[in-house]
Design a protein around this motif. Structure first.
Motif, PDB file in Angstrom:
ATOM      1  N   ALA A 196       2.229 121.771 115.266  1.00 43.37           N
ATOM      2  CA  ALA A 196       1.540 121.199 114.104  1.00 43.37           C
ATOM      3  C   ALA A 196       0.812 119.917 114.468  1.00 43.37           C
ATOM      4  O   ALA A 196      -0.290 119.652 113.972  1.00 43.37           O
ATOM      5  CB  ALA A 196       2.557 120.916 112.992  1.00 43.37           C
ATOM      6  N   MET A 200      -3.166 119.010 113.945  1.00 41.60           N
ATOM      7  CA  MET A 200      -3.544 117.874 113.103  1.00 41.60           C
ATOM      8  C   MET A 200      -4.503 116.938 113.836  1.00 41.60           C
ATOM      9  O   MET A 200      -5.544 116.516 113.308  1.00 41.60           O
ATOM     10  CB  MET A 200      -2.287 117.118 112.675  1.00 41.60           C
ATOM     11  N   CYS A 318      -2.591 122.527 106.931  1.00 37.73           N
ATOM     12  CA  CYS A 318      -1.312 121.930 107.364  1.00 37.73           C
ATOM     13  C   CYS A 318      -0.105 122.556 106.670  1.00 37.73           C
ATOM     14  O   CYS A 318       0.794 123.076 107.345  1.00 37.73           O
ATOM     15  CB  CYS A 318      -1.345 120.426 107.158  1.00 37.73           C
ATOM     16  N   TRP A 429       6.368 119.355 102.572  1.00 37.03           N
ATOM     17  CA  TRP A 429       5.141 118.863 103.191  1.00 37.03           C
ATOM     18  C   TRP A 429       4.412 117.908 102.236  1.00 37.03           C
ATOM     19  O   TRP A 429       3.915 116.855 102.646  1.00 37.03           O
ATOM     20  CB  TRP A 429       4.219 120.013 103.584  1.00 37.03           C
TER      21      TRP A 429
END
Length: 450
Positions: A196, A200, A318, A429
């Motif tokens: 991740a 990002m 995301c 998240w």
């Protein structure tokens, strides 16, 4: 298949203020940042031929890369299925019994956030936006955060040359390790977190180099984004032309970042999860193009138009990978359900308004009219900066309540473990994203509106 037997809940009909006059004489503006990795120096609009390109270099090989908690306060207001308070509470608490502790949607043992604005003066550094509906979270694990940050810098600066060494302090200020650990506390390893993290950082690099201050321009943006997208969604062509495309992947920093980050992600993701991510990145790129088009004609969109654009130019790539980072998979047929798509969209829209609110003061320092939700409201509704900002807080809160109610209704309609876990992961998240924005005082301060 299971989704055929799951009842879908009913759905409801479904950036910085101008520094001059809001009608004639409006200053030139530039597209708002989605979530830029670096603080940008002031700049004028760069013509197409001045767009920054890093020195071409061979594509890097893969470097191993490596992982949470929970929060609720007010009773959600459902815009879809109607249920009693008792039933809603039961759904948010989640299943009970052996092996179900990790499947609960509710945020437990946390005081509700204060909805009262400060009496006067700006909020203290690191304070939440007064009146913003959110769920507090505990500070992310410092050891894991530091390890993710260390690996991220090694990858971004040393391995792929994404940013020059002189931007190192700005890279550190982004605090990506803490960010990712807060958003993915259930990640089974730092390798999962790094999947991740690289994505990002790569997404921010595209925003920096193509759209924002480090050479960005609306001129020619479509062509740059299309070529960058082929680093995520490979180009299938003739044997003769394929090597030339492959060579282009190492020709500039954003494409190197996309290609390397996607390669690492594919080590963990299924084919379905990878295709889902590519789809959401295409959505993101479409949102970039809409902003660029408005910028070129100096158009200030209506509030609903701006929010429609932000549904594409937002954080969605995301949270959509929360299952991959968590080490499991939400099956494609369940992910594609309209009710699930609505939940993901609402969560992504709300978190993007959080970015607009926390980056508002920072964007006052950049030249021109920088679009974000408070600015668009103030411009279109001819109200003060303060009124525009507070109205944006209200819009965020309504979207958050819709998200929580729709998630609870979906969990009740289709109470399968991967569905429940995915919904909980998206909610986590959302909370982690707010926590990072609130606590990153290197980047953000709040306006004096209270």
């Amino acid at each position: 298949m299971c989704w055929r037997t799951c009842r879908s809940p009913a759905t409801a009909a479904e950036r910085r203020p101008p520094r001059g006059p809001s009608a004639q004489g409006r200053p030139t503006r530039r597209p708002p940042r989605r979530r830029s990795a670096l603080r940008r120096p002031p700049r004028g609009r760069a013509p197409k031929e001045t767009v920054v390109r890093a020195v071409s270099r061979p594509l890097p090989g893969r470097v191993p890369a490596r992982p949470r908690q929970s929060t609720s306060s007010e009773e959600p207001r459902s815009s879809g299925a109607v249920m009693s308070t008792e039933a809603l509470g039961r759904i948010l608490r989640g299943p009970n019994g052996l092996g179900t502790a990790g499947l609960r949607l509710a945020r437990e043992q946390e005081p509700p956030p204060s909805a009262e604005p400060a009496a006067s003066g700006p909020p203290a550094a690191g304070s939440p936006v007064p009146g913003l509906y959110h769920h507090p979270v505990a500070e992310p694990d410092p050891g894991r955060s530091a390890e993710v940050a260390r690996r991220a810098k090694t990858w971004a600066i040393d391995e792929i040359g994404l940013y020059p060494p002189e931007w190192e302090d700005q890279f550190d200020g982004f605090d990506v390790g803490r960010y990712m650990v807060a958003c993915h506390p259930d990640a089974p390893s730092v390798d999962h977190l790094m999947a991740a993290t690289r994505l990002m950082i790569a997404e921010n690099a595209v925003d920096d180099y193509y759209c924002e201050d480090h050479g960005g321009s609306p001129v020619g943006l479509g062509g740059r984004l299309l070529l960058a997208h082929t680093a995520l969604d490979p180009f299938h062509t003739t044997r003769e032309l394929h090597p030339r495309w492959e060579e282009s992947l190492g020709s500039d920093a954003p494409r190197r970042a996309y290609h390397s980050a996607m390669g690492h992600f594919l080590d963990l993701a299924s084919s379905s999860q990878a295709d889902r991510f590519r789809h959401d990145m295409a959505r993101l790129h479409l949102g970039y193009l809409a902003e660029a088009a408005w910028d070129q004609i100096d158009h200030v969109p209506e509030v609903w138009e701006y929010l429609a654009m932000r549904q594409f130019n937002n954080f969605r790539p995301c949270p959509t990978i929360t299952d991959t980072v968590g080490g499991y998979e939400l099956p494609a047929d369940l992910h594609a359900q309209p009710a699930m798509q609505r939940v993901i969209a609402l969560a992504s829209n709300a978190t993007t308004i959080v970015n607009d609110l926390y980056s508002y003061t920072k964007e006052l320092d950049s030249p021109g009219l920088h679009l974000n939700l408070p600015v668009v409201i103030a411009e279109r509704e001819q109200c003060s900066r303060r009124e525009g900002y507070l109205k944006a807080v209200e819009i965020h809160n309504e979207l958050m309540h819709q998200f929580e109610a729709e998630a609870a209704a979906l969990a009740a309609a289709c109470p399968l473990p991967p569905v429940t876990r995915f919904l909980r992961g998206v909610a986590t998240w959302v909370d982690g994203n707010h926590h990072w924005h609130r606590t990153n005082i290197y980047r953000y301060t709040l306006p004096d509106f209270w």
